[in-house]
Enzyme design. Structure first.
Site, PDB file in Angstrom:
ATOM      1  N   LYS A 171      31.436  36.330  36.013  1.00 24.85           N
ATOM      2  CA  LYS A 171      31.416  37.795  36.068  1.00 24.85           C
ATOM      3  C   LYS A 171      31.261  38.330  34.648  1.00 24.85           C
ATOM      4  CE  LYS A 171      34.133  38.815  40.208  1.00 24.85           C
ATOM      5  NZ  LYS A 171      35.315  39.545  40.706  1.00 24.85           N
ATOM      6  N   HIS A 227      47.274  47.061  42.357  1.00 28.34           N
ATOM      7  CA  HIS A 227      47.804  45.738  41.994  1.00 28.34           C
ATOM      8  C   HIS A 227      49.313  45.820  41.742  1.00 28.34           C
ATOM      9  CE1 HIS A 227      43.555  45.215  40.189  1.00 28.34           C
ATOM     10  NE2 HIS A 227      43.604  44.422  41.243  1.00 28.34           N
ATOM     11  N   ARG A 242      43.179  45.369  51.401  1.00 29.79           N
ATOM     12  CA  ARG A 242      43.084  46.832  51.474  1.00 29.79           C
ATOM     13  C   ARG A 242      42.513  47.300  52.798  1.00 29.79           C
ATOM     14  NH1 ARG A 242      39.781  47.022  46.054  1.00 29.79           N
ATOM     15  NH2 ARG A 242      38.954  45.316  47.269  1.00 29.79           N
TER      16      ARG A 242
HETATM   17  O1  PNS Z   1      40.304  39.950  41.810  1.00 33.91           O
HETATM   18  P1  PNS Z   1      39.281  39.035  42.412  1.00 33.91           P
HETATM   19  O2  PNS Z   1      38.061  38.947  41.521  1.00 33.91           O
HETATM   20  O3  PNS Z   1      38.948  39.398  43.826  1.00 33.91           O
HETATM   21  O4  PNS Z   1      39.970  37.572  42.453  1.00 33.91           O
HETATM   22  C1  PNS Z   1      39.266  36.454  42.922  1.00 33.91           C
HETATM   23  C2  PNS Z   1      39.999  35.150  42.591  1.00 33.91           C
HETATM   24  C3  PNS Z   1      40.356  35.098  41.120  1.00 33.91           C
HETATM   25  C4  PNS Z   1      41.263  35.051  43.396  1.00 33.91           C
HETATM   26  C5  PNS Z   1      39.073  33.972  42.993  1.00 33.91           C
HETATM   27  O5  PNS Z   1      37.777  34.221  42.518  1.00 33.91           O
HETATM   28  C6  PNS Z   1      39.517  32.638  42.396  1.00 33.91           C
HETATM   29  O6  PNS Z   1      40.572  32.143  42.708  1.00 33.91           O
HETATM   30  N1  PNS Z   1      38.681  32.074  41.501  1.00 33.91           N
HETATM   31  C7  PNS Z   1      38.983  30.831  40.808  1.00 33.91           C
HETATM   32  C8  PNS Z   1      37.950  29.770  41.163  1.00 33.91           C
HETATM   33  C9  PNS Z   1      38.289  29.142  42.490  1.00 33.91           C
HETATM   34  O7  PNS Z   1      39.361  28.593  42.701  1.00 33.91           O
HETATM   35  N2  PNS Z   1      37.323  29.183  43.434  1.00 33.91           N
HETATM   36  C10 PNS Z   1      37.513  28.637  44.765  1.00 33.91           C
HETATM   37  C11 PNS Z   1      38.085  29.665  45.738  1.00 33.91           C
HETATM   38  S1  PNS Z   1      37.049  31.094  45.814  1.00 33.91           S
END
Ligand code: PNS
Length: 162
Positions: A43, A19, A92
């Site tokens: 989660k 990150h 990645r």
């Molecule tokens: O580090 P991660 O868990 O892969 O990140 C995922 C993240 C936070 C980018 C994604 O889950 C997110 O944006 N969640 C917020 C809810 C949302 O907007 N959902 C619609 C798109 S998936």
């Protein structure tokens, strides 16, 4: 010219060198990066959102133009609130692609004005994930070349070794 700002969202449970590499390289493209920690209700994170934010603040404190924040709900609502039009994500391996394509496409559908900007992870970190770090640390494996010292200490504490 207006400031080029990107939101770098994620779970960051916990932040890794992967990150931090994206944040540092992102700063060569953007004037400012807002690292946004998802307060994920679904989660089951190891670190609380406050702990994840604190670790990110600690590990990015030497970097200028980085803000650490957290958000609930939809990412597209958060970026609108912040008046930002770019989402930064790291890629990645090919295995990330489907998941990232899905997120970027849903977000595009929700707000066509927002672009997702992908940066390919440094080869050195292409295997690295927060889940792997937690797994290795849980069984007392060495994570010192995967996460900063502050994160290693926080993991040791979580797993009752300090
Ligand atoms: O580090 P991660 O868990 O892969 O990140 C995922 C993240 C936070 C980018 C994604 O889950 C997110 O944006 N969640 C917020 C809810 C949302 O907007 N959902 C619609 C798109 S998936």
């Amino acid at each position: 010219m207006s400031e080029r700002v990107a939101v770098y969202p994620g779970s960051f449970d916990p932040v890794t060198f992967g990150h931090l590499d994206i944040i540092k390289r992102g700063l060569t493209v953007f004037d400012k990066i807002i690292v946004a920690v998802l307060n994920n209700a679904r989660k089951d994170p190891l670190f609380t959102v406050e702990e994840r934010v604190a670790l990110l603040k600690e590990t990015t404190k030497e970097l200028n133009h980085v803000e650490v924040d957290c958000f609930d709900g939809l990412l597209m609502d958060y970026v609108e609130e912040k008046n930002v039009h770019v989402v930064l994500r790291g890629l990645r391996a090919i295995s990330d692609f489907e998941y990232e394509l899905q997120i970027a496409s849903i977000n595009k559908n929700l707000n066509p004005k927002v672009e997702t900007f992908f940066m390919i992870s440094n080869n050195h970190f292409s295997f690295l994930s927060s889940s792997m770090v937690k797994e290795v640390s849980r069984y007392q494996g060495n994570v010192s070349d995967l996460v900063p010292e502050a994160v290693e200490e926080a993991l040791n504490k979580k797993y009752g070794r300090q």
